[in-house]
Write an enzyme that holds these catalytic residues in place. Structure first.
Site, short mmCIF file in Angstrom:
data_model
loop_
_atom_site.label_atom_id
_atom_site.label_comp_id
_atom_site.label_asym_id
_atom_site.label_seq_id
_atom_site.Cartn_x
_atom_site.Cartn_y
_atom_site.Cartn_z
N CYS A 135 -61.08 22.02 43.80
CA CYS A 135 -61.09 20.57 44.03
C CYS A 135 -62.28 19.86 43.40
O CYS A 135 -62.14 18.84 42.72
CB CYS A 135 -61.00 20.28 45.52
SG CYS A 135 -62.43 20.85 46.48
N HIS A 186 -63.50 19.41 51.05
CA HIS A 186 -62.47 19.12 50.06
C HIS A 186 -62.69 17.70 49.51
O HIS A 186 -63.16 16.81 50.22
CB HIS A 186 -61.07 19.24 50.68
CG HIS A 186 -59.95 19.17 49.69
ND1 HIS A 186 -59.74 20.12 48.71
CD2 HIS A 186 -58.98 18.22 49.51
CE1 HIS A 186 -58.69 19.78 47.98
NE2 HIS A 186 -58.22 18.63 48.45
N HIS A 198 -55.33 15.83 43.44
CA HIS A 198 -56.37 16.81 43.78
C HIS A 198 -55.89 18.22 43.47
O HIS A 198 -54.69 18.49 43.39
CB HIS A 198 -56.76 16.70 45.26
CG HIS A 198 -55.62 16.90 46.22
ND1 HIS A 198 -55.74 17.61 47.40
CD2 HIS A 198 -54.33 16.49 46.19
CE1 HIS A 198 -54.61 17.62 48.05
NE2 HIS A 198 -53.74 16.94 47.33
#
Length: 224
Positions: A135, A186, A198
Protein backbone atom coordinates in the site's frame (compact mmCIF):
# COMPACT_ATOMS: atom_id res chain seq x y z
CA UNK A 1 -7.86 162.08 -53.11
CA UNK A 2 -9.44 161.17 -49.86
CA UNK A 3 -12.23 159.41 -51.71
CA UNK A 4 -9.74 157.71 -54.00
CA UNK A 5 -7.79 156.49 -51.00
CA UNK A 6 -10.92 155.09 -49.48
CA UNK A 7 -11.69 153.35 -52.75
CA UNK A 8 -8.25 151.82 -52.91
CA UNK A 9 -8.56 150.66 -49.33
CA UNK A 10 -11.93 149.10 -49.98
CA UNK A 11 -10.62 147.36 -53.10
CA UNK A 12 -7.67 145.98 -51.24
CA UNK A 13 -9.87 144.66 -48.45
CA UNK A 14 -12.13 142.96 -50.97
CA UNK A 15 -9.15 141.39 -52.73
CA UNK A 16 -7.70 140.23 -49.42
CA UNK A 17 -10.93 138.54 -48.47
CA UNK A 18 -10.97 136.67 -51.74
CA UNK A 19 -7.33 135.69 -51.40
CA UNK A 20 -7.82 134.53 -47.82
CA UNK A 21 -11.05 132.75 -48.68
CA UNK A 22 -9.44 130.39 -51.25
CA UNK A 23 -6.58 129.20 -49.05
CA UNK A 24 -8.98 128.47 -46.22
CA UNK A 25 -10.95 126.15 -48.49
CA UNK A 26 -7.89 124.61 -50.09
CA UNK A 27 -6.21 123.99 -46.71
CA UNK A 28 -9.35 122.61 -45.14
CA UNK A 29 -9.61 119.70 -47.60
CA UNK A 30 -6.17 118.13 -46.88
CA UNK A 31 -6.89 118.34 -43.17
CA UNK A 32 -10.12 116.42 -43.64
CA UNK A 33 -8.44 113.90 -45.93
CA UNK A 34 -5.66 113.38 -43.42
CA UNK A 35 -8.19 112.96 -40.67
CA UNK A 36 -10.09 110.41 -42.72
CA UNK A 37 -6.84 108.64 -43.60
CA UNK A 38 -5.88 108.43 -39.98
CA UNK A 39 -9.30 107.10 -39.17
CA UNK A 40 -8.80 104.33 -41.71
CA UNK A 41 -5.40 103.38 -40.30
CA UNK A 42 -6.77 103.39 -36.79
CA UNK A 43 -9.51 100.98 -37.90
CA UNK A 44 -6.94 98.56 -39.39
CA UNK A 45 -4.81 98.73 -36.25
CA UNK A 46 -7.85 97.93 -34.16
CA UNK A 47 -8.62 94.91 -36.36
CA UNK A 48 -5.05 93.62 -35.96
CA UNK A 49 -5.19 94.13 -32.22
CA UNK A 50 -8.47 92.23 -32.06
CA UNK A 51 -6.98 89.33 -34.06
CA UNK A 52 -3.97 89.22 -31.75
CA UNK A 53 -6.28 89.21 -28.76
CA UNK A 54 -8.21 86.24 -30.17
CA UNK A 55 -5.03 84.22 -30.66
CA UNK A 56 -2.93 84.98 -27.60
CA UNK A 57 -5.26 86.38 -24.98
CA UNK A 58 -4.41 85.06 -21.51
CA UNK A 59 -8.05 85.58 -20.61
CA UNK A 60 -9.13 83.09 -23.26
CA UNK A 61 -6.44 80.62 -22.18
CA UNK A 62 -7.54 80.86 -18.60
CA UNK A 63 -11.13 80.26 -19.66
CA UNK A 64 -10.10 77.16 -21.60
CA UNK A 65 -8.13 75.77 -18.67
CA UNK A 66 -10.99 76.40 -16.31
CA UNK A 67 -13.40 74.55 -18.59
CA UNK A 68 -11.01 71.62 -18.86
CA UNK A 69 -10.48 71.42 -15.08
CA UNK A 70 -14.16 71.55 -14.24
CA UNK A 71 -15.26 69.07 -16.88
CA UNK A 72 -17.78 66.59 -15.51
CA UNK A 73 -17.90 64.29 -18.53
CA UNK A 74 -16.44 61.33 -16.53
CA UNK A 75 -17.39 59.70 -13.20
CA UNK A 76 -16.38 61.34 -9.96
CA UNK A 77 -13.53 60.07 -7.79
CA UNK A 78 -15.79 57.95 -5.59
CA UNK A 79 -17.26 56.13 -8.56
CA UNK A 80 -13.82 55.65 -10.09
CA UNK A 81 -12.45 54.21 -6.84
CA UNK A 82 -15.40 51.83 -6.58
CA UNK A 83 -14.88 50.68 -10.15
CA UNK A 84 -11.19 50.08 -9.48
CA UNK A 85 -12.05 48.01 -6.42
CA UNK A 86 -14.59 45.98 -8.40
CA UNK A 87 -12.05 45.40 -11.17
CA UNK A 88 -9.41 44.32 -8.64
CA UNK A 89 -11.88 41.95 -6.96
CA UNK A 90 -12.81 40.41 -10.31
CA UNK A 91 -9.14 40.01 -11.22
CA UNK A 92 -8.47 38.30 -7.87
CA UNK A 93 -11.44 35.99 -8.38
CA UNK A 94 -10.26 35.12 -11.87
CA UNK A 95 -6.76 34.43 -10.59
CA UNK A 96 -8.08 32.24 -7.78
CA UNK A 97 -10.32 30.36 -10.21
CA UNK A 98 -7.38 29.79 -12.55
CA UNK A 99 -5.24 28.48 -9.68
CA UNK A 100 -8.05 26.19 -8.51
CA UNK A 101 -8.51 24.87 -12.03
CA UNK A 102 -4.79 24.19 -12.29
CA UNK A 103 -4.77 22.26 -9.01
CA UNK A 104 -7.90 20.33 -10.02
CA UNK A 105 -6.22 19.39 -13.29
CA UNK A 106 -3.11 18.28 -11.42
CA UNK A 107 -5.20 16.14 -9.08
CA UNK A 108 -7.12 14.52 -11.91
CA UNK A 109 -3.93 13.76 -13.80
CA UNK A 110 -2.58 12.07 -10.67
CA UNK A 111 -5.71 9.95 -10.31
CA UNK A 112 -5.57 8.94 -13.96
CA UNK A 113 -1.95 7.95 -13.51
CA UNK A 114 -2.79 5.79 -10.47
CA UNK A 115 -5.76 4.09 -12.14
CA UNK A 116 -3.60 2.61 -14.87
CA UNK A 117 -2.17 0.19 -12.29
CA UNK A 118 -5.51 -1.25 -11.22
CA UNK A 119 -5.27 -5.04 -11.50
CA UNK A 120 -1.53 -5.00 -10.82
CA UNK A 121 0.00 -7.37 -8.21
CA UNK A 122 0.35 -6.78 -4.51
CA UNK A 123 3.75 -7.53 -2.99
CA UNK A 124 4.82 -6.86 0.57
CA UNK A 125 7.75 -4.43 0.58
CA UNK A 126 7.29 -3.81 -3.15
CA UNK A 127 7.91 -0.31 -4.51
CA UNK A 128 6.88 -0.60 -8.18
CA UNK A 129 3.27 -1.25 -9.16
CA UNK A 130 4.47 -2.67 -12.48
CA UNK A 131 6.05 -5.62 -10.68
CA UNK A 132 4.18 -5.48 -7.37
CA UNK A 133 3.82 -3.03 -4.49
CA UNK A 134 2.32 -2.84 -1.06
CA UNK A 135 0.00 0.00 0.00
CA UNK A 136 2.65 2.56 0.99
CA UNK A 137 5.00 1.51 -1.84
CA UNK A 138 2.14 2.06 -4.31
CA UNK A 139 1.32 5.53 -2.89
CA UNK A 140 4.98 6.55 -2.83
CA UNK A 141 5.51 5.51 -6.46
CA UNK A 142 2.31 7.12 -7.78
CA UNK A 143 2.82 10.41 -5.91
CA UNK A 144 6.41 10.73 -7.08
CA UNK A 145 5.88 9.81 -10.73
CA UNK A 146 2.37 11.19 -11.12
CA UNK A 147 2.68 14.50 -9.24
CA UNK A 148 6.36 15.00 -8.42
CA UNK A 149 5.71 14.75 -4.67
CA UNK A 150 8.22 12.81 -2.58
CA UNK A 151 6.64 10.67 0.13
CA UNK A 152 8.04 8.68 3.04
CA UNK A 153 8.12 4.92 2.70
CA UNK A 154 5.78 3.63 5.41
CA UNK A 155 2.08 4.45 5.86
CA UNK A 156 2.75 5.66 9.42
CA UNK A 157 5.36 8.22 8.35
CA UNK A 158 3.35 9.18 5.26
CA UNK A 159 0.48 10.18 7.56
CA UNK A 160 2.68 12.93 9.02
CA UNK A 161 3.04 14.67 5.65
CA UNK A 162 0.64 17.24 4.27
CA UNK A 163 -2.31 18.85 6.07
CA UNK A 164 -4.96 16.91 7.98
CA UNK A 165 -8.51 17.42 6.62
CA UNK A 166 -11.96 15.95 7.27
CA UNK A 167 -14.05 13.78 4.98
CA UNK A 168 -16.09 16.77 3.73
CA UNK A 169 -12.93 18.39 2.38
CA UNK A 170 -11.60 15.39 0.46
CA UNK A 171 -10.55 15.90 -3.15
CA UNK A 172 -9.11 13.48 -5.71
CA UNK A 173 -5.48 12.79 -4.84
CA UNK A 174 -5.87 13.10 -1.05
CA UNK A 175 -4.62 10.21 1.10
CA UNK A 176 -6.74 8.19 3.49
CA UNK A 177 -5.13 6.21 6.32
CA UNK A 178 -6.68 3.22 8.02
CA UNK A 179 -5.68 1.25 11.12
CA UNK A 180 -6.64 -0.79 14.12
CA UNK A 181 -7.86 1.79 16.59
CA UNK A 182 -5.48 4.74 16.26
CA UNK A 183 -2.60 2.70 14.91
CA UNK A 184 -2.16 3.28 11.15
CA UNK A 185 -1.42 0.21 9.03
CA UNK A 186 -2.84 0.99 5.59
CA UNK A 187 -2.99 3.90 3.09
CA UNK A 188 -5.07 4.54 -0.03
CA UNK A 189 -5.62 7.39 -2.50
CA UNK A 190 -9.01 9.08 -2.86
CA UNK A 191 -10.08 9.21 -6.53
CA UNK A 192 -13.43 10.99 -6.19
CA UNK A 193 -17.04 9.82 -6.18
CA UNK A 194 -16.56 8.17 -2.78
CA UNK A 195 -13.88 5.77 -4.01
CA UNK A 196 -10.21 4.96 -3.41
CA UNK A 197 -7.47 3.12 -5.26
CA UNK A 198 -5.00 1.07 -3.20
CA UNK A 199 -2.77 -1.98 -3.13
CA UNK A 200 -4.96 -4.15 -0.97
CA UNK A 201 -3.99 -7.81 -0.55
CA UNK A 202 -2.26 -10.67 -2.39
CA UNK A 203 -5.59 -11.98 -3.54
CA UNK A 204 -7.00 -8.70 -4.85
CA UNK A 205 -3.89 -6.78 -5.82
CA UNK A 206 -4.30 -3.09 -6.73
CA UNK A 207 -7.99 -2.27 -6.82
CA UNK A 208 -10.77 0.29 -6.34
CA UNK A 209 -12.87 0.29 -3.16
CA UNK A 210 -15.32 2.56 -1.35
CA UNK A 211 -13.45 5.10 0.75
CA UNK A 212 -15.26 4.06 3.97
CA UNK A 213 -14.95 0.28 3.58
CA UNK A 214 -13.01 0.67 6.80
CA UNK A 215 -13.11 3.47 9.35
CA UNK A 216 -10.42 6.01 8.42
CA UNK A 217 -7.96 7.08 11.09
CA UNK A 218 -6.68 10.16 9.24
CA UNK A 219 -7.11 12.01 5.92
CA UNK A 220 -4.39 14.31 4.54
CA UNK A 221 -3.94 16.74 1.67
CA UNK A 222 -0.38 16.66 0.31
CA UNK A 223 -1.07 18.50 -2.97
CA UNK A 224 -2.13 21.90 -1.61
Amino acid sequence: MKKFGLYITAAMMTTGMIMWGEPLVSHAEPIMVEANGNAGFETEDEDIEEDDTDEDSPVLEASGSEKEDTSDSGPDLTVQAKRREEAAAKAAEAEAAAAAAQIASKRQNLVNYALQFVGGPYRAGGNDPHTGADCSGFVKYVMQHGAGVNMNRSSVTQSTQGVAINANQMQPGDLIFYGNGSRINHVAMYIGNGQIVHASTYSTGIKISNWNYRAPVKITNVLG
